[in-house]
Design a protein around this motif. Structure first.
Motif, PDB file in Angstrom:
ATOM      1  N   UNK A   1      -8.732   4.023   3.546  1.00 17.87           N
ATOM      2  CA  UNK A   1      -7.544   3.591   2.809  1.00 17.87           C
ATOM      3  C   UNK A   1      -6.289   4.296   3.301  1.00 17.87           C
ATOM      4  N   UNK A   2      -6.418   5.551   3.684  1.00 15.41           N
ATOM      5  CA  UNK A   2      -5.266   6.293   4.209  1.00 15.41           C
ATOM      6  C   UNK A   2      -4.805   5.679   5.528  1.00 15.41           C
ATOM      7  N   UNK A   3      -5.768   5.374   6.408  1.00 14.89           N
ATOM      8  CA  UNK A   3      -5.431   4.750   7.690  1.00 14.89           C
ATOM      9  C   UNK A   3      -4.773   3.390   7.463  1.00 14.89           C
ATOM     10  N   UNK A   4      -5.308   2.620   6.514  1.00 18.20           N
ATOM     11  CA  UNK A   4      -4.730   1.317   6.200  1.00 18.20           C
ATOM     12  C   UNK A   4      -3.300   1.460   5.681  1.00 18.20           C
ATOM     13  N   UNK A   5      -3.067   2.468   4.856  1.00 20.10           N
ATOM     14  CA  UNK A   5      -1.725   2.700   4.321  1.00 20.10           C
ATOM     15  C   UNK A   5      -0.759   3.088   5.432  1.00 20.10           C
ATOM     16  N   UNK A   6      -1.207   3.924   6.359  1.00 19.46           N
ATOM     17  CA  UNK A   6      -0.356   4.304   7.499  1.00 19.46           C
ATOM     18  C   UNK A   6      -0.016   3.086   8.347  1.00 19.46           C
ATOM     19  N   UNK A   7      -1.002   2.215   8.547  1.00 23.44           N
ATOM     20  CA  UNK A   7      -0.747   1.010   9.336  1.00 23.44           C
ATOM     21  C   UNK A   7       0.281   0.118   8.648  1.00 23.44           C
ATOM     22  N   UNK A   8       0.165  -0.029   7.335  1.00 29.82           N
ATOM     23  CA  UNK A   8       1.116  -0.880   6.608  1.00 29.82           C
ATOM     24  C   UNK A   8       2.511  -0.263   6.607  1.00 29.82           C
ATOM     25  N   UNK A   9       2.587   1.066   6.517  1.00 38.43           N
ATOM     26  CA  UNK A   9       3.893   1.746   6.574  1.00 38.43           C
ATOM     27  C   UNK A   9       4.543   1.542   7.941  1.00 38.43           C
TER      28      UNK A   9
ATOM     29  N   UNK B   1      -0.057  -5.007   2.050  1.00 35.70           N
ATOM     30  CA  UNK B   1      -1.377  -4.397   1.884  1.00 35.70           C
ATOM     31  C   UNK B   1      -2.373  -5.367   1.264  1.00 35.70           C
ATOM     32  N   UNK B   2      -1.907  -6.243   0.384  1.00 36.30           N
ATOM     33  CA  UNK B   2      -2.781  -7.292  -0.140  1.00 36.30           C
ATOM     34  C   UNK B   2      -3.259  -8.212   0.982  1.00 36.30           C
ATOM     35  N   UNK B   3      -2.355  -8.562   1.895  1.00 35.61           N
ATOM     36  CA  UNK B   3      -2.720  -9.441   3.007  1.00 35.61           C
ATOM     37  C   UNK B   3      -3.656  -8.747   3.987  1.00 35.61           C
TER      38      UNK B   3
ATOM     39  N   UNK C   1     -11.807  -5.594  11.550  1.00 35.10           N
ATOM     40  CA  UNK C   1     -10.920  -4.503  11.942  1.00 35.10           C
ATOM     41  C   UNK C   1      -9.630  -5.053  12.556  1.00 35.10           C
ATOM     42  N   UNK C   2      -8.439  -4.540  12.203  1.00 36.53           N
ATOM     43  CA  UNK C   2      -8.175  -3.347  11.398  1.00 36.53           C
ATOM     44  C   UNK C   2      -7.971  -3.619   9.908  1.00 36.53           C
TER      45      UNK C   2
ATOM     46  N   UNK D   1      -9.547  -3.145   4.291  1.00 36.37           N
ATOM     47  CA  UNK D   1      -9.440  -2.029   3.347  1.00 36.37           C
ATOM     48  C   UNK D   1      -8.945  -2.532   1.999  1.00 36.37           C
ATOM     49  N   UNK D   2      -9.507  -1.982   0.935  1.00 35.71           N
ATOM     50  CA  UNK D   2      -9.140  -2.388  -0.422  1.00 35.71           C
ATOM     51  C   UNK D   2      -8.099  -1.419  -0.978  1.00 35.71           C
ATOM     52  N   UNK D   3      -6.965  -1.304  -0.296  1.00 38.54           N
ATOM     53  CA  UNK D   3      -5.975  -0.287  -0.650  1.00 38.54           C
ATOM     54  C   UNK D   3      -5.347  -0.538  -2.016  1.00 38.54           C
ATOM     55  N   UNK D   4      -4.816  -1.735  -2.236  1.00 41.72           N
ATOM     56  CA  UNK D   4      -4.172  -2.036  -3.520  1.00 41.72           C
ATOM     57  C   UNK D   4      -5.202  -2.278  -4.627  1.00 41.72           C
ATOM     58  N   UNK D   5      -6.493  -2.299  -4.250  1.00 43.68           N
ATOM     59  CA  UNK D   5      -7.559  -2.333  -5.245  1.00 43.68           C
ATOM     60  C   UNK D   5      -8.091  -0.946  -5.537  1.00 43.68           C
ATOM     61  N   UNK D   6      -7.399   0.079  -5.019  1.00 38.69           N
ATOM     62  CA  UNK D   6      -7.748   1.474  -5.300  1.00 38.69           C
ATOM     63  C   UNK D   6      -6.857   1.965  -6.433  1.00 38.69           C
ATOM     64  N   UNK D   7      -7.472   2.411  -7.512  1.00 36.91           N
ATOM     65  CA  UNK D   7      -6.693   2.753  -8.710  1.00 36.91           C
ATOM     66  C   UNK D   7      -5.794   3.959  -8.482  1.00 36.91           C
TER      67      UNK D   7
END
Length: 360
Positions: free
Chosen positions: A139-147, A213-215, A222-223, A226-232
């Motif tokens: 999830x951290x990697x996914x967040x960095x990619x979205x940023x 992040x939803x998309x 890959x890549x 990740x369920x980033x926005x589904x992480x509470x």
């Protein structure tokens, strides 16, 4: 809709969905056969939870995983090592030392959580309670990619506006401008009022961060995935930001309504304070739960529909299952934008109620 291109895209979507989710499912059964010597019954719940939960590795394709850094802090100091040194699928009949990394303590992954174990391989609860996990997870990697994706988009659009001042938008700028104007004219202005410009950076960041992040979470390979926005934890931070911004910008009329309400008997004030304070907390709490529940539910439904093929152990059910999955994926595209819109809209509404001037 009847073009050959659209038909090809549908075929590709079905193929990618099947390959992305069938390979981990089959690998789970193969692993059971090798470790226990017998075929293990397919458990859809395990597959679903594995995909919606966070992980210490990135699944590339098939049995290929990219290990991520594990960063832990204990009473003996900070330690960093690769998650590849920890076994993800350590069975109970394997050797005691399997999947254990020996550092200041003995570390092992249990349900994809880093735990401290003793020499016998048993979890040491006392030592684990003092462990702080700062690992870089999926999830951290996914967040960095979205940023990074957001920075590339907005910096390029901002540069285009500076270079093409007074000219019609072009390229990516022409795609982003209607969305930015939508956030400004249909979300910020109606709900915040004439002070909307002060909060536009926040609203645009929240809207595009959630939407992108939803998309990314809908991409089944890959890549993405990740369920980033589904992480509470992520939705909690977003809602806390809303809570802080709303209450720091609240004017005297907002706080007067909370603590010294007009036209309310003084003897009711203590009860009024409790109700208002609960309301202040419950608003961002509702934002947190709504985003978390809707995104997670969408992932669970898609994975459950794919799992039907392996539950019935027949490809005869595949056309029905895949048809529903394609329908749900299309619906999730709408939900991805809708949840970003709702979160941003309610954030603007809460800000507007806090900064609204008193009207006699």
């Amino acid at each position: 809709m009847k073009s050959k291109i659209f038909t090809l895209l549908r075929i590709c979507a079905v193929f990618l969905t099947l390959t992305a989710f069938s390979i981990p499912a089959f690998s789970q059964e193969e692993h059971a056969e090798h470790t226990e010597g017998a075929e293990k019954k397919f458990e859809p719940g395990e597959v679903v939870l594995e995909h919606i939960a966070d992980s210490h590795s990135l699944h590339i394709i098939g049995h290929i995983h990219l290990p991520l850094p594990v960063i832990v802090y204990t009473d003996k100091g900070l330690e960093m090592f690769s998650s590849g040194k920890l076994a993800h699928e350590a069975g109970e009949h394997e050797a005691e030392a399997a999947g254990v990394y020996k550092g200041n303590y003995n570390y092992k992954l249990v349900n994809d959580k880093v735990k401290i174990v003793n020499e016998a391989g048993e979890i040491d609860d006392a030592a684990t309670s003092k462990l702080y996990d700062f690992s870089i997870t999926r999830n951290v990697v996914s967040m960095w990619m979205s940023i990074a994706f957001l920075l590339i988009i907005f910096l390029s659009v901002s540069s285009a506006y500076k270079k093409r001042q007074g000219k019609a938008p072009k390229g990516l700028q022409s795609f982003m401008e209607p969305i930015i104007l939508f956030v400004r004219d249909d979300i910020a202005r109606p709900n915040i009022g004439y002070k909307y410009q002060r909060f536009m950076p926040l609203l645009l960041t929240v809207f595009f961060f959630i939407w992108i992040n939803n998309l990314i979470g809908l991409v089944p390979f890959f890549p993405g995935g990740a369920n980033l926005t589904g992480n509470i934890a992520v939705t909690l931070v977003l809602s806390v930001i809303t809570l802080i911004v709303v209450n720091l910008n609240g004017n005297k009329h907002y706080w007067q309504h909370v603590f010294v309400p007009a036209d309310v008997p003084v003897w009711i004030w203590p009860l009024w304070w409790v109700i208002e304070l609960v309301g202040i907390i419950s608003k961002p709490f509702a934002l947190m739960i709504r985003l978390f529940a809707n995104i997670t539910a969408g992932h669970i439904i898609v994975l459950s529909l794919i799992s039907l093929i392996f539950v019935f152990q027949s490809f005869a059910i595949a056309p029905i299952s895949v048809a529903f999955v394609v329908f749900m994926d299309v619906l999730e595209l709408l939900v991805a934008a809708l949840q970003a819109f709702i979160f941003t809209l309610l954030t603007a509404l809460f800000i507007g109620t806090a900064i609204e001037e008193h009207h006699h």
